[in-house]
Scaffold this motif. Sequence first.
Motif, PDB file in Angstrom:
ATOM      1  N   LYS A  12       9.367  -5.220 -16.930  1.00  0.00           N
ATOM      2  CA  LYS A  12       7.900  -5.313 -16.922  1.00  0.00           C
ATOM      3  C   LYS A  12       7.436  -6.201 -15.766  1.00  0.00           C
ATOM      4  CE  LYS A  12       3.927  -6.488 -19.756  1.00  0.00           C
ATOM      5  NZ  LYS A  12       3.437  -6.967 -21.037  1.00  0.00           N
ATOM      6  N   GLU A  13       8.131  -7.298 -15.554  1.00  0.00           N
ATOM      7  CA  GLU A  13       7.787  -8.218 -14.480  1.00  0.00           C
ATOM      8  C   GLU A  13       7.984  -7.555 -13.108  1.00  0.00           C
ATOM      9  OE1 GLU A  13       8.488 -12.935 -14.027  1.00  0.00           O
ATOM     10  OE2 GLU A  13      10.333 -11.741 -14.155  1.00  0.00           O
ATOM     11  N   ARG A  14       9.058  -6.782 -12.965  1.00  0.00           N
ATOM     12  CA  ARG A  14       9.344  -6.084 -11.714  1.00  0.00           C
ATOM     13  C   ARG A  14       8.249  -5.059 -11.401  1.00  0.00           C
ATOM     14  NH1 ARG A  14      14.095  -3.868 -12.821  1.00  0.00           N
ATOM     15  NH2 ARG A  14      13.266  -1.817 -13.246  1.00  0.00           N
ATOM     16  N   TYR A  15       7.863  -4.265 -12.407  1.00  0.00           N
ATOM     17  CA  TYR A  15       6.816  -3.268 -12.186  1.00  0.00           C
ATOM     18  C   TYR A  15       5.476  -3.930 -11.834  1.00  0.00           C
ATOM     19  CZ  TYR A  15       9.508   0.848 -13.462  1.00  0.00           C
ATOM     20  OH  TYR A  15      10.419   1.875 -13.471  1.00  0.00           O
ATOM     21  N   ALA A  16       5.183  -5.067 -12.462  1.00  0.00           N
ATOM     22  CA  ALA A  16       3.933  -5.774 -12.144  1.00  0.00           C
ATOM     23  C   ALA A  16       3.964  -6.283 -10.706  1.00  0.00           C
ATOM     24  CB  ALA A  16       3.728  -6.929 -13.118  1.00  0.00           C
ATOM     25  N   TYR A  17       5.123  -6.766 -10.278  1.00  0.00           N
ATOM     26  CA  TYR A  17       5.248  -7.227  -8.895  1.00  0.00           C
ATOM     27  C   TYR A  17       5.084  -6.059  -7.929  1.00  0.00           C
ATOM     28  CZ  TYR A  17       7.308  -8.819  -4.550  1.00  0.00           C
ATOM     29  OH  TYR A  17       7.534  -9.092  -3.231  1.00  0.00           O
ATOM     30  N   TRP A  18       5.751  -4.959  -8.221  1.00  0.00           N
ATOM     31  CA  TRP A  18       5.626  -3.783  -7.360  1.00  0.00           C
ATOM     32  C   TRP A  18       4.166  -3.338  -7.251  1.00  0.00           C
ATOM     33  CZ3 TRP A  18      10.271  -0.345  -9.280  1.00  0.00           C
ATOM     34  CH2 TRP A  18      11.465  -0.844  -8.743  1.00  0.00           C
ATOM     35  N   ARG A  19       3.462  -3.377  -8.368  1.00  0.00           N
ATOM     36  CA  ARG A  19       2.049  -2.973  -8.353  1.00  0.00           C
ATOM     37  C   ARG A  19       1.240  -3.928  -7.480  1.00  0.00           C
ATOM     38  NH1 ARG A  19      -2.309  -2.924 -13.227  1.00  0.00           N
ATOM     39  NH2 ARG A  19      -3.963  -1.977 -12.018  1.00  0.00           N
ATOM     40  N   SER A  20       1.573  -5.229  -7.566  1.00  0.00           N
ATOM     41  CA  SER A  20       0.817  -6.222  -6.791  1.00  0.00           C
ATOM     42  C   SER A  20       0.998  -6.043  -5.277  1.00  0.00           C
ATOM     43  CB  SER A  20       1.205  -7.634  -7.205  1.00  0.00           C
ATOM     44  OG  SER A  20       2.504  -7.946  -6.742  1.00  0.00           O
ATOM     45  N   ILE A  21       2.113  -5.465  -4.859  1.00  0.00           N
ATOM     46  CA  ILE A  21       2.332  -5.256  -3.409  1.00  0.00           C
ATOM     47  C   ILE A  21       2.092  -3.791  -3.010  1.00  0.00           C
ATOM     48  CG2 ILE A  21       3.928  -7.201  -3.191  1.00  0.00           C
ATOM     49  CD1 ILE A  21       6.230  -5.122  -3.135  1.00  0.00           C
ATOM     50  N   ASN A  22       1.541  -2.997  -3.931  1.00  0.00           N
ATOM     51  CA  ASN A  22       1.217  -1.584  -3.698  1.00  0.00           C
ATOM     52  C   ASN A  22       2.449  -0.758  -3.314  1.00  0.00           C
ATOM     53  OD1 ASN A  22      -1.538  -1.878  -4.244  1.00  0.00           O
ATOM     54  ND2 ASN A  22      -1.877  -2.674  -2.175  1.00  0.00           N
ATOM     55  N   TYR A  23       3.521  -0.978  -4.019  1.00  0.00           N
ATOM     56  CA  TYR A  23       4.767  -0.269  -3.786  1.00  0.00           C
ATOM     57  C   TYR A  23       4.637   1.161  -4.293  1.00  0.00           C
ATOM     58  CZ  TYR A  23       9.793   0.769  -3.978  1.00  0.00           C
ATOM     59  OH  TYR A  23      11.027   1.328  -3.809  1.00  0.00           O
ATOM     60  N   LYS A  24       5.167   2.109  -3.534  1.00  0.00           N
ATOM     61  CA  LYS A  24       5.153   3.515  -3.930  1.00  0.00           C
ATOM     62  C   LYS A  24       6.594   4.006  -4.057  1.00  0.00           C
ATOM     63  CE  LYS A  24       0.693   4.000  -3.608  1.00  0.00           C
ATOM     64  NZ  LYS A  24      -0.044   3.757  -4.792  1.00  0.00           N
ATOM     65  N   LEU A  25       6.869   4.709  -5.134  1.00  0.00           N
ATOM     66  CA  LEU A  25       8.203   5.272  -5.345  1.00  0.00           C
ATOM     67  C   LEU A  25       8.395   6.456  -4.405  1.00  0.00           C
ATOM     68  CD1 LEU A  25       8.275   5.179  -9.247  1.00  0.00           C
ATOM     69  CD2 LEU A  25       9.440   3.640  -7.694  1.00  0.00           C
ATOM     70  N   THR A  26       9.579   6.562  -3.865  1.00  0.00           N
ATOM     71  CA  THR A  26       9.861   7.642  -2.914  1.00  0.00           C
ATOM     72  C   THR A  26      10.691   8.730  -3.592  1.00  0.00           C
ATOM     73  OG1 THR A  26      11.910   6.632  -2.155  1.00  0.00           O
ATOM     74  CG2 THR A  26       9.889   5.992  -1.004  1.00  0.00           C
ATOM     75  N   GLU A  27      10.810   9.850  -2.893  1.00  0.00           N
ATOM     76  CA  GLU A  27      11.615  10.966  -3.407  1.00  0.00           C
ATOM     77  C   GLU A  27      13.087  10.589  -3.478  1.00  0.00           C
ATOM     78  OE1 GLU A  27      10.924  14.630  -1.365  1.00  0.00           O
ATOM     79  OE2 GLU A  27       8.757  14.438  -1.511  1.00  0.00           O
ATOM     80  N   ASN A  28      13.515   9.703  -2.587  1.00  0.00           N
ATOM     81  CA  ASN A  28      14.917   9.282  -2.585  1.00  0.00           C
ATOM     82  C   ASN A  28      15.299   8.517  -3.852  1.00  0.00           C
ATOM     83  OD1 ASN A  28      15.091  10.383  -0.057  1.00  0.00           O
ATOM     84  ND2 ASN A  28      14.839   8.425   1.015  1.00  0.00           N
ATOM     85  N   GLU A  29      14.336   7.811  -4.438  1.00  0.00           N
ATOM     86  CA  GLU A  29      14.622   7.010  -5.626  1.00  0.00           C
ATOM     87  C   GLU A  29      14.788   7.881  -6.868  1.00  0.00           C
ATOM     88  OE1 GLU A  29      12.604   2.924  -5.697  1.00  0.00           O
ATOM     89  OE2 GLU A  29      11.281   4.176  -4.467  1.00  0.00           O
TER      90      GLU A  29
END
Length: 178
Positions: A12-29
């Motif tokens: 949950k903490e990781r996803y919140a951090y990713w959201r805070s930096i506007n991280y986008k999941l890629t097709e490779n993931e």
Amino acid sequence: FFPARLSELYEKERYAYWRSINYKLTENEFEDPEVRAAEQQKLKNAEPLTEEENTEKDQLLLEGFVDWNKRDFTSFYKGCERYGRKSYEQIANDIEGKSVEDVKKYSCAFWKNYKQLTGWERYISVIEKGESKLQKREETMSALNSKVLRYRQPFQQLKIAYNANKGKNFNEEEDRFL
């Protein structure tokens, strides 16, 4: 070894951090578009940990073994092999900076959760082989002691029968001395 809830809180903490930096999941993931869409939705709805969750995370960290590292683990399982899984004092002597109580707690957690480890079969087989060697040594010493106790003067009375086909490296007097 940490409780499963701690992994949930870290995720949950990781996803919140990713959201805070506007991280986008890629097709490779995630190759599967449905899985990627579900993960992207999790990312979109992620919220930071609440105060209660942060407190819970800190408490869960205290329940684990944060001060144990790979070297300590290796010393632990090799100590179990060398001395047996219940010889906490001897194992603690092999692990730098760990008390007997630390080793008891870790041992309890290890034997409850060892199947969570990658390659646990190898660790358990090493420990069991060591324990079987200890058992064999104990049986041999017991048999030897019972043999020696049959004689009043074992150095003079005990006879060792040599097989004809085996080489004789020592004489009888040297064998008695040993």
